[in-house]
Design an enzyme around this catalytic site. Structure first.
Site, short mmCIF file in Angstrom:
data_model
loop_
_atom_site.label_atom_id
_atom_site.label_comp_id
_atom_site.label_asym_id
_atom_site.label_seq_id
_atom_site.Cartn_x
_atom_site.Cartn_y
_atom_site.Cartn_z
N ASP A 45 77.39 -10.07 -58.09
CA ASP A 45 77.94 -11.10 -58.96
C ASP A 45 77.03 -11.32 -60.16
OD1 ASP A 45 79.96 -13.52 -59.16
OD2 ASP A 45 77.97 -14.32 -59.66
N TYR A 50 74.27 -14.21 -68.12
CA TYR A 50 73.03 -13.97 -67.36
C TYR A 50 72.13 -12.95 -68.06
CZ TYR A 50 75.66 -16.03 -63.36
OH TYR A 50 76.40 -16.82 -62.53
N LYS A 75 81.59 -12.21 -65.61
CA LYS A 75 82.29 -13.40 -66.08
C LYS A 75 82.25 -13.49 -67.61
CE LYS A 75 80.25 -15.66 -62.03
NZ LYS A 75 78.87 -15.11 -62.05
N HIS A 108 84.28 -18.14 -66.88
CA HIS A 108 83.09 -18.78 -66.31
C HIS A 108 83.26 -20.30 -66.14
CE1 HIS A 108 78.58 -17.71 -65.86
NE2 HIS A 108 78.85 -18.75 -65.12
P1 NAD Z 1 71.51 -19.93 -54.08
O1 NAD Z 1 72.13 -21.08 -53.40
O2 NAD Z 1 71.95 -18.56 -53.77
O3 NAD Z 1 69.94 -20.08 -53.86
C1 NAD Z 1 69.05 -19.12 -54.34
C2 NAD Z 1 67.62 -19.61 -54.11
O4 NAD Z 1 67.45 -19.98 -52.75
C3 NAD Z 1 66.59 -18.51 -54.37
O5 NAD Z 1 66.20 -18.53 -55.72
C4 NAD Z 1 65.45 -18.89 -53.43
O6 NAD Z 1 64.65 -19.88 -54.03
C5 NAD Z 1 66.20 -19.52 -52.28
N1 NAD Z 1 66.46 -18.57 -51.18
C6 NAD Z 1 67.31 -17.50 -51.18
N2 NAD Z 1 67.32 -16.89 -49.98
C7 NAD Z 1 66.48 -17.60 -49.20
C8 NAD Z 1 66.08 -17.46 -47.85
N3 NAD Z 1 66.56 -16.49 -47.07
N4 NAD Z 1 65.17 -18.36 -47.37
C9 NAD Z 1 64.69 -19.35 -48.14
N5 NAD Z 1 65.05 -19.54 -49.42
C10 NAD Z 1 65.93 -18.66 -49.95
O7 NAD Z 1 71.59 -20.25 -55.66
P2 NAD Z 1 72.15 -19.59 -56.99
O8 NAD Z 1 71.37 -18.44 -57.43
O9 NAD Z 1 72.31 -20.73 -57.91
O10 NAD Z 1 73.63 -19.13 -56.59
C11 NAD Z 1 73.94 -17.85 -56.13
C12 NAD Z 1 74.73 -17.08 -57.15
O11 NAD Z 1 75.92 -17.78 -57.51
C13 NAD Z 1 74.02 -16.91 -58.49
O12 NAD Z 1 73.00 -15.95 -58.45
C14 NAD Z 1 75.18 -16.52 -59.37
O13 NAD Z 1 75.53 -15.16 -59.14
C15 NAD Z 1 76.26 -17.45 -58.84
N6 NAD Z 1 76.37 -18.69 -59.66
C16 NAD Z 1 77.50 -18.88 -60.38
C17 NAD Z 1 77.65 -20.02 -61.16
C18 NAD Z 1 78.92 -20.23 -61.92
O14 NAD Z 1 78.97 -21.12 -62.77
N7 NAD Z 1 79.95 -19.45 -61.68
C19 NAD Z 1 76.62 -20.96 -61.23
C20 NAD Z 1 75.47 -20.76 -60.48
C21 NAD Z 1 75.36 -19.62 -59.69
#
Ligand code: NAD
Length: 276
Positions: A45, A50, A75, A108
């Site tokens: 994704d 990004y 997106k 998005h």
């Molecule tokens: P997430 O909820 O996936 O959390 C990621 C964070 O959690 C990492 O940076 C790390 O600090 C921690 N983490 C990950 N794996 C872990 C583990 N096994 N143990 C402990 N800590 C851990 O947050 P995200 O990156 O905001 O969301 C995931 C994806 O969603 C993004 O990378 C993106 O692709 C998407 N996203 C989309 C939008 C949108 O507007 N459409 C907005 C935000 C994110």
């Protein structure tokens, strides 16, 4: 593959778990995506905003994984909403990814006050008809935005990708999506890792199953039917986050996590997010 699929409303399969790369710089994204593909992830994704479509595409090309085994999502950024500008932005994204189609293209943010998401989606329908996106959908749409979109266009979105985690469970959206046959994809499924993974109820369930809190939260999503796209750049966590198909939460675990809802967003409110 390690990850079972869900079937979208157009009959296409989408892995229920994928890899997110928000906030990962281009060169680091190349490494992280390579690690994820190695670990067995097949869904990636990304997004134009990004600024890591290039690194993502390089990792895909170098992986040797067959294109038809991959599910690549990108997106359209807000500043490109509108019919012609969408077609142009899509060309740029495909070029950066080095692909001739994406599996899923998402708007998005709705930016309802701008009033351009219908025209934007009509360009998405053209991209779909041309076979350059296998599925089209939206992100951060509230039910009222989806209703308007569905009234004014002909292809029901395959997916709505929304902020969703135990502190923001999005029951109204999930119910509306289920009625319309739209898959719910959870962004920030781990609540960005902040306080959520230390919540005592989640830690207790993790201890009970001999798993990590992140694995428990991902299992909760999967058992509800959500698509998840956890992000990490740490190889051990990338591996850990996909190792969630060999255990199950019990009904009382599911209930305990479902009791944690606080309707609390980390990200912006889609009703008034306009950043271009
Ligand atoms: P997430 O909820 O996936 O959390 C990621 C964070 O959690 C990492 O940076 C790390 O600090 C921690 N983490 C990950 N794996 C872990 C583990 N096994 N143990 C402990 N800590 C851990 O947050 P995200 O990156 O905001 O969301 C995931 C994806 O969603 C993004 O990378 C993106 O692709 C998407 N996203 C989309 C939008 C949108 O507007 N459409 C907005 C935000 C994110």
């Amino acid at each position: 593959s390690k990850v079972p699929p869900i079937i979208l409303n157009n009959g296409i399969e989408m892995p229920q778990l994928g890899f997110g790369v928000w906030q990962v710089p281009d060169d680091e994204a190349e490494r992280a995506v390579a690690t994820a593909l190695e670990a067995g992830y097949r869904s990636i994704d990304t997004a134009a905003v990004y600024e890591n479509e290039t690194g993502t595409g390089k990792a895909i090309a170098a992986s040797g994984v067959a294109r038809e085994e991959l599910f690549v999502t990108t997106k359209l950024w807000n500043s490109a909403q509108g019919y012609d500008s969408t077609l142009q932005a899509f060309d740029e994204s495909l070029g950066k990814l080095g692909l001739d189609y994406v599996d899923l293209y998402l708007i998005h943010w709705p930016m309802p006050d701008k009033g351009t998401y219908i025209d934007t989606y009509k360009a998405f329908e053209k991209i779909l008809a041309d076979g350059r996106a296998k599925s089209i959908g939206v992100s951060n749409f509230l039910p009222e935005h989806l209703e308007r979109l569905i009234d004014a266009t002909s292809v029901i979105p395959a997916v709505n990708q929304i902020e969703l985690h135990p502190h923001l469970q999005q029951r109204a959206s999930r119910e509306y999506h289920a009625e319309q046959g739209i898959a719910t994809e959870a962004w920030s499924p781990l609540g960005q890792g902040k306080g959520l993974l230390e919540v005592p109820a989640i830690v207790a369930i993790a201890q009970k199953h001999g798993r990590s809190p992140a694995q428990v939260v991902l299992r909760w999503h999967l058992q509800l039917g959500n698509v998840v796209i956890p992000k990490s750049v740490t190889p051990s966590r990338i591996e850990e986050n996909i190792t969630v198909f060999d255990f199950e939460l019990d009904p009382e675990d599911m209930a305990a996590i479902s009791a944690l809802n606080e309707d609390r967003r980390i990200g912006p409110d889609p009703a008034d997010f306009h950043v271009a």
